[in-house]
Design a protein around this motif. Structure first.
Motif, mmCIF file in Angstrom:
data_model
loop_
_atom_site.group_PDB
_atom_site.id
_atom_site.type_symbol
_atom_site.label_atom_id
_atom_site.label_comp_id
_atom_site.label_asym_id
_atom_site.label_seq_id
_atom_site.Cartn_x
_atom_site.Cartn_y
_atom_site.Cartn_z
ATOM 1 N N GLY A 278 0.832 -1.197 0.000
ATOM 2 C CA GLY A 278 0.000 0.000 0.000
ATOM 3 C C GLY A 278 0.862 1.239 0.000
ATOM 4 O O GLY A 278 2.037 1.201 -0.341
ATOM 5 N N GLY A 279 0.257 2.328 0.399
ATOM 6 C CA GLY A 279 0.970 3.596 0.433
ATOM 7 C C GLY A 279 0.767 4.385 -0.839
ATOM 8 O O GLY A 279 0.140 3.932 -1.794
ATOM 9 N N ARG A 280 1.320 5.568 -0.824
ATOM 10 C CA ARG A 280 1.144 6.516 -1.922
ATOM 11 C C ARG A 280 2.289 6.365 -2.921
ATOM 12 O O ARG A 280 3.458 6.483 -2.563
ATOM 13 N N GLU B 197 8.193 8.931 4.645
ATOM 14 C CA GLU B 197 6.928 8.296 4.255
ATOM 15 C C GLU B 197 7.110 6.806 3.974
ATOM 16 O O GLU B 197 6.243 5.989 4.307
ATOM 17 N N GLN C 159 5.400 3.745 6.023
ATOM 18 C CA GLN C 159 4.649 2.683 5.361
ATOM 19 C C GLN C 159 5.187 1.307 5.752
ATOM 20 O O GLN C 159 4.410 0.379 5.985
ATOM 21 N N GLU D 235 3.095 -1.642 7.511
ATOM 22 C CA GLU D 235 3.023 -2.998 6.953
ATOM 23 C C GLU D 235 3.489 -4.033 7.970
ATOM 24 O O GLU D 235 2.942 -5.136 8.020
ATOM 25 N N LEU E 197 -1.376 11.892 6.385
ATOM 26 C CA LEU E 197 -1.678 10.548 5.909
ATOM 27 C C LEU E 197 -2.577 9.858 6.931
ATOM 28 O O LEU E 197 -2.507 10.143 8.123
ATOM 29 N N ARG F 249 -3.294 6.791 8.889
ATOM 30 C CA ARG F 249 -2.682 5.532 9.339
ATOM 31 C C ARG F 249 -3.698 4.391 9.380
ATOM 32 O O ARG F 249 -3.396 3.268 8.984
ATOM 33 N N ASP G 212 -4.417 3.200 5.914
ATOM 34 C CA ASP G 212 -3.231 2.520 5.385
ATOM 35 C C ASP G 212 -3.022 1.155 6.038
ATOM 36 O O ASP G 212 -2.618 0.196 5.368
ATOM 37 N N ALA H 69 -3.094 -2.317 3.927
ATOM 38 C CA ALA H 69 -1.975 -3.264 3.994
ATOM 39 C C ALA H 69 -2.453 -4.626 4.496
ATOM 40 O O ALA H 69 -2.075 -5.670 3.959
#
Length: 193
Positions: free
Chosen positions: A54-56, A81, A85, A89, A172, A174, A177, A181
């Motif tokens: 995931g993530g940007r 960042e 991430q 994860e 962001l 969390r 995210d 993940a």
């Protein structure tokens, strides 16, 4: 720390997601050449098939599996960042391994890590390049918004490196995210079985 304490820690050896967990731990912790022997000893060829859960996406975002048996300066994750991430994860992987649901994981984050929750919702702002925006830049941005000038977005960190923090700035999420993940690792685990 005593061995009796270490022996009480829960460990799931041989779990299908163990390699993904180890990869992220190594990329977060092996930050200098002093860890080259550890990197080499723990390295697995299967690391190269790993990818982010995931993530940007960013132009300069490192590929999770783009690593080699020998440690190099590009082995560790260095951008804030990306490090964030990888931590998310790891949280998702461990939760999935210990059968903690995504809802429970998010409740633990909100309830047991209230300080981190606060930072995530007001202080941890990232620029377009994945860097944490320093407070001196944030305070001006909060007053001027995206009308902030390049000079006002420029700051020198403690190591003496000067950066221009690039717009857009953003907080962001969390919890979102972690859920993303978790879902991706759950999908990988189901595909493995």
């Amino acid at each position: 720390m005593f061995m009796s304490t270490i022996n009480q820690l829960p460990v799931l050896l041989g779990h299908p997601l163990q390699t993904a967990l180890v990869m992220r731990v190594l990329r977060l912790n092996c930050v200098t050449g002093a860890y080259a022997d550890l990197w080499r000893d723990v390295y697995r060829d299967s690391f190269t098939a790993d990818r982010w859960a995931g993530g940007r996406p960013r132009v300069d975002r490192p590929v999770m599996g783009e690593v080699a048996r020998e440690w190099t300066a590009s082995s560790p994750l260095r951008i804030a960042e990306d490090r964030r991430q990888a931590l998310i994860e790891i949280d998702a992987l461990v939760a999935l391994m210990f059968k903690v649901t995504p809802g429970q994981l998010c409740a633990i984050y909100r309830g047991q890590f209230a300080v981190l929750y606060g930072y995530d919702h007001r202080d941890y702002v990232y620029d377009a390049n994945g860097r944490l925006v320093p407070n001196e830049v944030l305070s001006v941005w909060r007053k001027k918004g995206d009308q902030i000038s390049g000079a006002e977005r420029t700051a020198t960190n403690q190591a003496g490196h000067t950066y221009i923090y690039e717009l857009p700035f953003r907080l962001l999420d969390r919890e979102a995210d972690m859920r993303a993940a978790y879902a991706e690792f759950e999908r990988r685990l189901a595909a493995h079985e």
